[in-house]
Design a protein around this motif. Structure first.
Motif, PDB file in Angstrom:
ATOM      1  N   THR A 207       2.626  10.640   1.710  1.00 12.11           N
ATOM      2  CA  THR A 207       3.621  11.536   2.335  1.00 12.11           C
ATOM      3  C   THR A 207       4.876  11.474   1.999  1.00 12.11           C
ATOM      4  OG1 THR A 207       1.972  11.282   4.209  1.00 12.11           O
ATOM      5  CG2 THR A 207       4.247  12.414   4.755  1.00 12.11           C
ATOM      6  N   ALA A 208       5.397  10.254   1.745  1.00 16.63           N
ATOM      7  CA  ALA A 208       6.968  10.000   1.687  1.00 16.63           C
ATOM      8  C   ALA A 208       7.135  10.672   0.407  1.00 16.63           C
ATOM      9  CB  ALA A 208       7.136   8.563   1.842  1.00 16.63           C
ATOM     10  N   ALA A 209       6.049  10.419  -0.787  1.00 18.61           N
ATOM     11  CA  ALA A 209       6.297  10.985  -2.082  1.00 18.61           C
ATOM     12  C   ALA A 209       6.036  12.563  -2.465  1.00 18.61           C
ATOM     13  CB  ALA A 209       5.522  10.126  -3.222  1.00 18.61           C
ATOM     14  N   GLY A 210       5.502  13.068  -1.190  1.00 19.82           N
ATOM     15  CA  GLY A 210       4.834  14.516  -1.384  1.00 19.82           C
ATOM     16  C   GLY A 210       3.818  14.621  -2.069  1.00 19.82           C
ATOM     17  N   ARG A 211       2.876  13.625  -2.124  1.00 17.82           N
ATOM     18  CA  ARG A 211       1.759  13.566  -2.830  1.00 17.82           C
ATOM     19  C   ARG A 211       0.693  14.105  -1.906  1.00 17.82           C
ATOM     20  NH1 ARG A 211       0.992   8.121  -6.118  1.00 17.82           N
ATOM     21  NH2 ARG A 211      -0.453   9.384  -7.132  1.00 17.82           N
ATOM     22  N   PRO A 212      -0.417  14.632  -2.209  1.00 16.01           N
ATOM     23  CA  PRO A 212      -1.605  15.360  -1.371  1.00 16.01           C
ATOM     24  C   PRO A 212      -2.089  13.807  -0.909  1.00 16.01           C
ATOM     25  CG  PRO A 212      -2.159  15.838  -3.774  1.00 16.01           C
ATOM     26  CD  PRO A 212      -0.581  15.208  -3.788  1.00 16.01           C
ATOM     27  N   GLU A 213      -2.765  14.074   0.336  1.00 19.75           N
ATOM     28  CA  GLU A 213      -3.573  12.954   0.933  1.00 19.75           C
ATOM     29  C   GLU A 213      -4.587  12.651   0.069  1.00 19.75           C
ATOM     30  OE1 GLU A 213      -6.253  12.113   4.807  1.00 19.75           O
ATOM     31  OE2 GLU A 213      -4.205  13.279   5.060  1.00 19.75           O
ATOM     32  N   GLY A 214      -5.096  11.376  -0.155  1.00 22.65           N
ATOM     33  CA  GLY A 214      -6.124  10.879  -1.018  1.00 22.65           C
ATOM     34  C   GLY A 214      -5.827  11.019  -2.396  1.00 22.65           C
ATOM     35  N   ASP A 215      -4.741  11.237  -3.023  1.00 23.50           N
ATOM     36  CA  ASP A 215      -4.395  11.153  -4.407  1.00 23.50           C
ATOM     37  C   ASP A 215      -4.482   9.874  -5.051  1.00 23.50           C
ATOM     38  OD1 ASP A 215      -3.544  12.845  -6.561  1.00 23.50           O
ATOM     39  OD2 ASP A 215      -1.415  12.082  -6.383  1.00 23.50           O
ATOM     40  N   VAL A 216      -4.188   8.771  -4.157  1.00 27.77           N
ATOM     41  CA  VAL A 216      -4.220   7.368  -4.786  1.00 27.77           C
ATOM     42  C   VAL A 216      -5.695   6.769  -4.320  1.00 27.77           C
ATOM     43  CG1 VAL A 216      -3.556   4.905  -4.553  1.00 27.77           C
ATOM     44  CG2 VAL A 216      -1.723   7.079  -4.372  1.00 27.77           C
TER      45      VAL A 216
ATOM     46  N   ALA B   3       0.817  -1.260   0.066  1.00 28.57           N
ATOM     47  CA  ALA B   3       0.006  -0.073   0.074  1.00 28.57           C
ATOM     48  C   ALA B   3       0.933   1.162   0.127  1.00 28.57           C
ATOM     49  CB  ALA B   3      -1.080  -0.140   1.227  1.00 28.57           C
ATOM     50  N   ALA B   4       1.947   1.293   0.649  1.00 25.70           N
ATOM     51  CA  ALA B   4       2.736   2.432   0.822  1.00 25.70           C
ATOM     52  C   ALA B   4       3.329   2.656  -0.696  1.00 25.70           C
ATOM     53  CB  ALA B   4       3.947   2.274   1.758  1.00 25.70           C
ATOM     54  N   LEU B   5       3.936   1.665  -1.431  1.00 24.80           N
ATOM     55  CA  LEU B   5       4.364   1.608  -2.539  1.00 24.80           C
ATOM     56  C   LEU B   5       3.319   2.238  -3.582  1.00 24.80           C
ATOM     57  CD1 LEU B   5       6.384   1.027  -4.747  1.00 24.80           C
ATOM     58  CD2 LEU B   5       5.363  -1.310  -4.914  1.00 24.80           C
ATOM     59  N   ALA B   6       2.138   1.865  -3.455  1.00 22.51           N
ATOM     60  CA  ALA B   6       1.094   2.521  -4.367  1.00 22.51           C
ATOM     61  C   ALA B   6       0.837   3.855  -3.958  1.00 22.51           C
ATOM     62  CB  ALA B   6      -0.142   1.697  -3.845  1.00 22.51           C
ATOM     63  N   GLY B   7       0.973   4.140  -2.794  1.00 23.74           N
ATOM     64  CA  GLY B   7       0.982   5.652  -2.406  1.00 23.74           C
ATOM     65  C   GLY B   7       2.151   6.426  -3.130  1.00 23.74           C
ATOM     66  N   ARG B   8       3.422   5.976  -3.370  1.00 27.10           N
ATOM     67  CA  ARG B   8       4.160   6.560  -3.838  1.00 27.10           C
ATOM     68  C   ARG B   8       4.299   6.524  -5.473  1.00 27.10           C
ATOM     69  NH1 ARG B   8       7.189   3.103  -0.219  1.00 27.10           N
ATOM     70  NH2 ARG B   8       8.044   1.974  -1.747  1.00 27.10           N
ATOM     71  N   VAL B   9       3.787   5.519  -5.874  1.00 30.38           N
ATOM     72  CA  VAL B   9       3.924   5.545  -7.535  1.00 30.38           C
ATOM     73  C   VAL B   9       2.540   5.201  -8.288  1.00 30.38           C
ATOM     74  CG1 VAL B   9       6.435   4.374  -7.213  1.00 30.38           C
ATOM     75  CG2 VAL B   9       4.210   3.042  -7.787  1.00 30.38           C
ATOM     76  N   ALA B  10       1.486   5.028  -7.648  1.00 33.31           N
ATOM     77  CA  ALA B  10       0.273   4.755  -8.463  1.00 33.31           C
ATOM     78  C   ALA B  10      -0.712   5.554  -8.558  1.00 33.31           C
ATOM     79  CB  ALA B  10      -0.247   3.144  -7.848  1.00 33.31           C
ATOM     80  N   ALA B  11      -2.035   5.192  -9.401  1.00 30.14           N
ATOM     81  CA  ALA B  11      -2.945   6.254  -9.155  1.00 30.14           C
ATOM     82  C   ALA B  11      -3.944   5.555  -8.415  1.00 30.14           C
ATOM     83  CB  ALA B  11      -3.333   6.320 -10.931  1.00 30.14           C
ATOM     84  N   GLU B  12      -4.107   4.182  -8.613  1.00 29.97           N
ATOM     85  CA  GLU B  12      -4.978   3.302  -7.754  1.00 29.97           C
ATOM     86  C   GLU B  12      -4.241   2.389  -6.993  1.00 29.97           C
ATOM     87  OE1 GLU B  12      -9.147   3.455  -9.998  1.00 29.97           O
ATOM     88  OE2 GLU B  12      -7.737   2.581 -10.892  1.00 29.97           O
ATOM     89  N   ILE B  13      -5.080   1.653  -5.856  1.00 28.01           N
ATOM     90  CA  ILE B  13      -4.795   0.499  -5.250  1.00 28.01           C
ATOM     91  C   ILE B  13      -5.924  -0.503  -5.326  1.00 28.01           C
ATOM     92  CG2 ILE B  13      -4.802   1.373  -2.953  1.00 28.01           C
ATOM     93  CD1 ILE B  13      -2.925  -0.602  -2.255  1.00 28.01           C
TER      94      ILE B  13
ATOM     95  N   ALA C   3     -14.049  -2.081   6.681  1.00 29.98           N
ATOM     96  CA  ALA C   3     -12.980  -1.816   7.637  1.00 29.98           C
ATOM     97  C   ALA C   3     -11.526  -1.957   7.021  1.00 29.98           C
ATOM     98  CB  ALA C   3     -13.148  -2.891   8.788  1.00 29.98           C
ATOM     99  N   MET C   4     -11.443  -3.019   6.087  1.00 32.83           N
ATOM    100  CA  MET C   4     -10.216  -2.930   5.219  1.00 32.83           C
ATOM    101  C   MET C   4     -10.072  -1.982   4.498  1.00 32.83           C
ATOM    102  SD  MET C   4      -7.669  -5.244   4.952  1.00 32.83           S
ATOM    103  CE  MET C   4      -6.209  -4.882   3.774  1.00 32.83           C
ATOM    104  N   ALA C   5     -11.220  -1.442   3.726  1.00 32.16           N
ATOM    105  CA  ALA C   5     -10.954  -0.144   2.836  1.00 32.16           C
ATOM    106  C   ALA C   5     -10.267   1.042   3.790  1.00 32.16           C
ATOM    107  CB  ALA C   5     -12.523   0.473   2.603  1.00 32.16           C
ATOM    108  N   ARG C   6     -10.805   1.394   4.814  1.00 34.99           N
ATOM    109  CA  ARG C   6     -10.239   2.155   5.615  1.00 34.99           C
ATOM    110  C   ARG C   6      -8.816   2.132   6.046  1.00 34.99           C
ATOM    111  NH1 ARG C   6     -15.889   2.312   7.751  1.00 34.99           N
ATOM    112  NH2 ARG C   6     -15.290   0.666   8.890  1.00 34.99           N
ATOM    113  N   LEU C   7      -8.616   0.738   6.542  1.00 37.09           N
ATOM    114  CA  LEU C   7      -7.065   0.504   6.918  1.00 37.09           C
ATOM    115  C   LEU C   7      -6.190   0.633   5.646  1.00 37.09           C
ATOM    116  CD1 LEU C   7      -5.149  -0.555   8.658  1.00 37.09           C
ATOM    117  CD2 LEU C   7      -5.672  -2.991   8.043  1.00 37.09           C
ATOM    118  N   VAL C   8      -6.646   0.274   4.535  1.00 35.51           N
ATOM    119  CA  VAL C   8      -5.783   0.316   3.222  1.00 35.51           C
ATOM    120  C   VAL C   8      -5.536   1.894   2.885  1.00 35.51           C
ATOM    121  CG1 VAL C   8      -5.739   0.318   0.685  1.00 35.51           C
ATOM    122  CG2 VAL C   8      -6.286  -1.662   2.210  1.00 35.51           C
ATOM    123  N   ARG C   9      -6.575   2.800   3.223  1.00 31.98           N
ATOM    124  CA  ARG C   9      -6.523   4.392   2.941  1.00 31.98           C
ATOM    125  C   ARG C   9      -5.299   4.836   4.106  1.00 31.98           C
ATOM    126  NH1 ARG C   9      -6.744   7.130  -0.624  1.00 31.98           N
ATOM    127  NH2 ARG C   9      -4.681   7.549   0.207  1.00 31.98           N
ATOM    128  N   ASP C  10      -5.131   4.152   5.083  1.00 29.46           N
ATOM    129  CA  ASP C  10      -4.302   4.785   6.275  1.00 29.46           C
ATOM    130  C   ASP C  10      -3.018   4.154   5.663  1.00 29.46           C
ATOM    131  OD1 ASP C  10      -6.241   5.807   7.739  1.00 29.46           O
ATOM    132  OD2 ASP C  10      -6.330   4.292   9.074  1.00 29.46           O
TER     133      ASP C  10
END
Length: 337
Positions: free
Chosen positions: A200-209, A167-177, A186-193
Motif C-alpha cells: 500500500t505504501a508503495a502504491g502496489r496492488p494487493e497481492g503483488d508480492v 515484511a513491509a520492506l518486501a511489500g515495497r521493494v521485492a517480488a517475493e518474501i 497461520a504464519m502465512a496469513r500473518l505475513v500476507r497481512d
C-alpha cells in the motif's frame, strides 16, 4: 489446478555432480524453482547454482539467501549476474540478514537499512546506473559500473524475513518474501497481512508480492521414519524460528530443553522432545499424502510458492523422487476432476 509454484531448497553440502543430477531430475518431475541455501559454513551457493544452471533449461534458480553483512553488495550483484547469464535469464536474487553470524564475529546493525540499501546498490549496478549512490550503510561513487554486460537488469528480488518491518520492506521493494523454517498456514496469513502495508505504501496492488514458505522436508513411504528424521532436523533450528512465530504457543521450557540437548550434540534425543503438532508447524514430514496435505494447507492460506527443503527424504534422491512423483501430482490435480 493451483497457480502456486512448488520448489526445492537444497543445502550446499554435496559433492560435484550431485547438484546437476538432482536438478535435472527435479526439472523432469515438474518443479518450478530450485533454491540453494546460504547457511553459515556450507559451500557458497554460487557453486551448486552454476552446476544446476548447466544441467537445466526451465526452472528458476537462486540463493535463499545471500547476506549483505558477509558479502558486499557489488559481489552479490556480480554473483546474481553470473547466475543469470549461466541460466539464460532464470536467476532470482535472495537477500536476508542471516543468523548465527556472531560465530564469525559479524554484527548485524540496522537490518532494514542494510537490506534496502544492498538491494538498491545491486540493482543500480545491474542497470548500469553510473550516477552514484550515497546511503547510510552502502555507497557507490559516481561512475562505478560493471565492466561487462549483464543478462538482465532486473532479476526478481526475494527477501527473507519473518517480522512486520521486514515484511513491509518486501511489500515495497521485492517480488517475493520467504519465511524460512515454517510450514504454518497461520504464519502465512500473518505475513500476507504484514506485506500488504508495504504494498500500500508503495502504491502496489494487493497481492503483488508472493509469499513463500519453506521448511525441512522428509517424505517416505515409512511415515514414522520420515517424521523421526524430521524431528532431529527441526531440533537444530527450533530455538531460532520458534520465537519468530507469534501465532505459535509452545509448551513451557520446550525450546530451552531442546536447545540444551542440541548444544550437547544429542540431536536425536532433542528431536524426540518435539511434539507432533509442533513438528507440523516447522517441517513437512511423513508419507507423501501427509506432506501433500501440509503443502495444500499453505496454498489454501495464500502462499504463492511452497519450498520443500533439505533433506527431502531419508536420502536426497529418494526424497526428490517421492516429492516429484507422489506429492507434486496431487498438488497439481484439478479439484473438479
Amino acid at each position: 489446478m493451483t497457480a502456486a509454484e512448488i520448489g526445492l531448497g537444497l543445502q550446499s553440502d554435496k559433492r560435484p555432480g550431485d547438484y546437476a543430477r538432482l536438478a535435472r531430475r527435479a526439472e523432469e518431475l515438474g518443479f518450478d524453482v530450485l533454491s540453494v541455501f546460504g547457511d553459515l559454513m556450507y559451500q557458497p551457493p554460487i557453486f551448486p547454482l552454476l552446476e544446476m544452471a548447466a544441467a537445466t533449461g526451465r526452472v528458476r534458480l537462486g540463493a535463499a539467501c545471500l547476506n549483505p553483512y558477509s558479502m558486499a553488495p557489488y559481489e552479490i550483484a556480480g554473483q546474481v549476474a553470473a547466475l543469470d547469464l549461466a541460466s539464460d535469464g532464470r536467476a532470482y536474487l535472495g537477500l536476508a540478514r542471516g543468523t548465527w553470524l556472531d560465530a564469525v564475529g559479524i554484527d548485524r546493525p540496522r537490518p532494514l537499512a542494510t537490506l534496502a540499501e544492498a538491494a538498491e546498490v545491486v540493482y543500480r549496478l545491474l542497470r548500469g546506473d553510473v550516477e552514484g549512490y550515497e546511503g547510510t550503510v552502502f555507497r557507490l561513487a559516481p561512475g562505478t559500473a560493471f565492466r561487462y554486460e549483464v543478462r538482465r537488469p532486473d532479476p526478481p528480488l526475494l527477501l527473507g524475513a519473518w517480522g512486520p518491518k521486514g515484511a513491509a520492506l518486501a511489500g515495497r521493494v521485492a517480488a517475493e518474501i520467504k519465511v524460512g523454517g515454517s510450514a504454518n498456514p497461520a504464519m502465512a496469513r500473518l505475513v500476507r497481512d504484514r506485506v500488504r502495508a508495504g504494498e500500500t505504501a508503495a502504491g502496489r496492488p494487493e497481492g503483488d508480492v508472493g509469499v513463500v514458505l519453506g521448511a525441512v522436508t522428509v517424505v517416505d513411504r515409512d511415515g514414522a521414519a520420515a517424521r523421526a528424521r524430521a524431528r532431529t532436523e527441526v531440533a537444530m533450528y527450533l530455538a531460532v524460528v520458534a520465537e519468530l512465530d507469534p501465532t505459535v504457543e509452545l509448551p513451557p521450557d520446550l525450546v530451552a530443553r531442546v536447545a540444551a540437548l542440541v548444544e550437547a550434540g544429542r540431536h536425536e534425543e532433542a528431536g524426540r522432545l518435539v511434539p507432533g503438532d509442533v513438528l507440523d508447524l516447522f517441517a513437512f514430514s511423513g508419507t507423501p499424502d501427509q506432506v501433500a496435505a501440509q503443502a495444500q494447507a499453505l496454498i489454501d492460506a495464500g502462499v504463492r510458492r511452497v519450498e520443500f527443503g533439505t533433506p527431502h527424504g531419508l536420502t536426497d534422491d529418494t526424497g526428490v523422487e517421492l516429492l516429484g512423483t507422489a506429492v507434486l501430482p496431487s498438488l497439481r490435480r484439478d479439484p473438479a476432476s
